[in-house]
Scaffold this motif. Structure first.
Motif, PDB file in Angstrom:
ATOM      1  N   PRO A 131      84.927   8.577 -46.322  1.00 29.12           N
ATOM      2  CA  PRO A 131      85.886   8.049 -47.195  1.00 29.12           C
ATOM      3  C   PRO A 131      85.915   8.483 -48.597  1.00 29.12           C
ATOM      4  N   CYS A 132      87.076   8.780 -49.216  1.00 35.69           N
ATOM      5  CA  CYS A 132      87.078   8.980 -50.645  1.00 35.69           C
ATOM      6  C   CYS A 132      86.635   7.728 -51.704  1.00 35.69           C
ATOM      7  N   PRO A 133      86.087   7.901 -52.704  1.00 37.04           N
ATOM      8  CA  PRO A 133      86.067   7.106 -53.568  1.00 37.04           C
ATOM      9  C   PRO A 133      87.159   6.037 -53.790  1.00 37.04           C
ATOM     10  N   ASP A 134      87.049   4.771 -53.883  1.00 37.39           N
ATOM     11  CA  ASP A 134      87.982   3.640 -54.126  1.00 37.39           C
ATOM     12  C   ASP A 134      88.847   3.599 -52.857  1.00 37.39           C
ATOM     13  N   VAL A 135      88.348   4.132 -51.688  1.00 41.36           N
ATOM     14  CA  VAL A 135      89.232   3.852 -50.457  1.00 41.36           C
ATOM     15  C   VAL A 135      88.371   2.857 -49.602  1.00 41.36           C
ATOM     16  N   ALA A 136      88.775   1.558 -49.178  1.00 40.16           N
ATOM     17  CA  ALA A 136      88.111   0.927 -48.450  1.00 40.16           C
ATOM     18  C   ALA A 136      88.178   1.364 -46.765  1.00 40.16           C
ATOM     19  N   ALA A 137      87.326   2.140 -46.357  1.00 36.93           N
ATOM     20  CA  ALA A 137      87.257   2.594 -45.155  1.00 36.93           C
ATOM     21  C   ALA A 137      85.984   2.498 -44.337  1.00 36.93           C
ATOM     22  N   PRO A 138      85.967   2.201 -43.062  1.00 31.22           N
ATOM     23  CA  PRO A 138      84.711   2.016 -42.531  1.00 31.22           C
ATOM     24  C   PRO A 138      83.820   3.332 -42.516  1.00 31.22           C
ATOM     25  N   LEU A 139      82.525   3.152 -42.759  1.00 30.24           N
ATOM     26  CA  LEU A 139      81.660   4.136 -42.439  1.00 30.24           C
ATOM     27  C   LEU A 139      81.582   4.839 -41.144  1.00 30.24           C
ATOM     28  N   HIS A 140      81.554   6.095 -40.782  1.00 33.98           N
ATOM     29  CA  HIS A 140      81.466   6.672 -39.571  1.00 33.98           C
ATOM     30  C   HIS A 140      80.341   7.273 -39.584  1.00 33.98           C
ATOM     31  N   LEU A 141      79.570   7.319 -38.353  1.00 30.99           N
ATOM     32  CA  LEU A 141      78.381   7.945 -38.270  1.00 30.99           C
ATOM     33  C   LEU A 141      78.944   9.186 -37.476  1.00 30.99           C
ATOM     34  N   ALA A 142      78.770  10.295 -38.089  1.00 29.78           N
ATOM     35  CA  ALA A 142      79.129  11.526 -37.269  1.00 29.78           C
ATOM     36  C   ALA A 142      78.267  12.094 -36.427  1.00 29.78           C
ATOM     37  N   TYR A 143      78.473  12.923 -35.584  1.00 31.61           N
ATOM     38  CA  TYR A 143      77.746  13.260 -34.424  1.00 31.61           C
ATOM     39  C   TYR A 143      78.178  14.627 -33.840  1.00 31.61           C
ATOM     40  N   ASP A 144      77.126  15.637 -33.520  1.00 31.60           N
ATOM     41  CA  ASP A 144      77.836  16.724 -32.961  1.00 31.60           C
ATOM     42  C   ASP A 144      78.667  16.237 -31.618  1.00 31.60           C
ATOM     43  N   ALA A 145      79.753  17.075 -31.488  1.00 37.21           N
ATOM     44  CA  ALA A 145      80.513  16.672 -30.348  1.00 37.21           C
ATOM     45  C   ALA A 145      80.042  17.459 -28.981  1.00 37.21           C
ATOM     46  N   PRO A 146      80.177  16.619 -28.031  1.00 37.23           N
ATOM     47  CA  PRO A 146      80.009  17.363 -26.834  1.00 37.23           C
ATOM     48  C   PRO A 146      80.787  18.447 -26.180  1.00 37.23           C
ATOM     49  N   GLU A 147      80.131  19.504 -25.732  1.00 41.43           N
ATOM     50  CA  GLU A 147      81.048  20.472 -25.108  1.00 41.43           C
ATOM     51  C   GLU A 147      81.715  19.785 -24.198  1.00 41.43           C
ATOM     52  N   LEU A 148      83.278  20.508 -23.945  1.00 49.04           N
ATOM     53  CA  LEU A 148      83.908  19.792 -22.806  1.00 49.04           C
ATOM     54  C   LEU A 148      83.967  20.873 -21.915  1.00 49.04           C
ATOM     55  N   PRO A 149      83.656  20.627 -20.568  1.00 50.87           N
ATOM     56  CA  PRO A 149      83.974  21.509 -19.584  1.00 50.87           C
ATOM     57  C   PRO A 149      85.432  22.048 -19.410  1.00 50.87           C
ATOM     58  N   GLN A 150      85.958  23.293 -19.251  1.00 51.04           N
ATOM     59  CA  GLN A 150      86.980  23.666 -19.176  1.00 51.04           C
ATOM     60  C   GLN A 150      87.379  24.102 -17.583  1.00 51.04           C
TER      61      GLN A 150
END
Length: 161
Positions: A131-150
């Protein structure tokens, strides 16, 4: 001020194939993410330099799937995903999935290219969801996205490859 370039409408066969790919992609996303409440956000830059967005909230449980959007909201999301995967009218697109878990939501993302969703790594995504400063947004825990089988269509080959 120059006018924006016009979009060239893809042919019906390419659109139909992309709709199948979009359904396969949505299914692969739900299988990869598993049970939980998921928010999908897609942002696309069209070839006429406009930005288009759509979002969709789904809740996946042992009981039936619940969609928390109107039919119009689902159709908008599905249409944007379809045209991003078809890619003749979309220059760039990113799809971010946020799963609401306690104590913090988790997020991962994919870039759309060559007709499929390709995983983003944690650092690339983290920059997008902090989130940008001064924006009240929840903290997200980012993780590597899984590979999606095509899933490849066996009956017919897409006109776009």
């Amino acid at each position: 001020m120059p006018a924006r370039p016009q979009l060239t409408r893809p042919d019906d066969a390419a659109t139909a194939a992309a709709m199948g790919h979009a359904m396969n992609a949505l299914t692969a996303l739900l299988v990869a993410l598993g049970e939980g409440s998921h928010q999908f956000d897609i942002v696309a830059e069209r070839t006429n330099d406009t930005i288009v967005t759509a979002d969709l909230s789904l809740s996946v449980r042992a009981s039936p799937l619940r969609v928390k959007h109107t039919e119009e909201g689902y159709l908008r999301f599905f249409a944007l995903l379809t045209f991003a995967l078809e890619y003749s009218t979309i220059r760039r697109a990113v799809l971010v999935a946020t799963t609401a878990d306690e104590p913090f939501p988790r997020a991962c993302g994919w870039t759309v290219r060559d007709g499929w969703l390709h995983p983003m790594d944690r650092r690339e995504l983290q920059e997008a969801v902090i989130p940008c400063p001064d924006v009240a947004a929840p903290l997200h825990l980012a993780y590597d996205a899984p590979e999606l089988p095509q899933i490849h269509d066996t009956d017919e080959e897409s006109p776009r490859g």
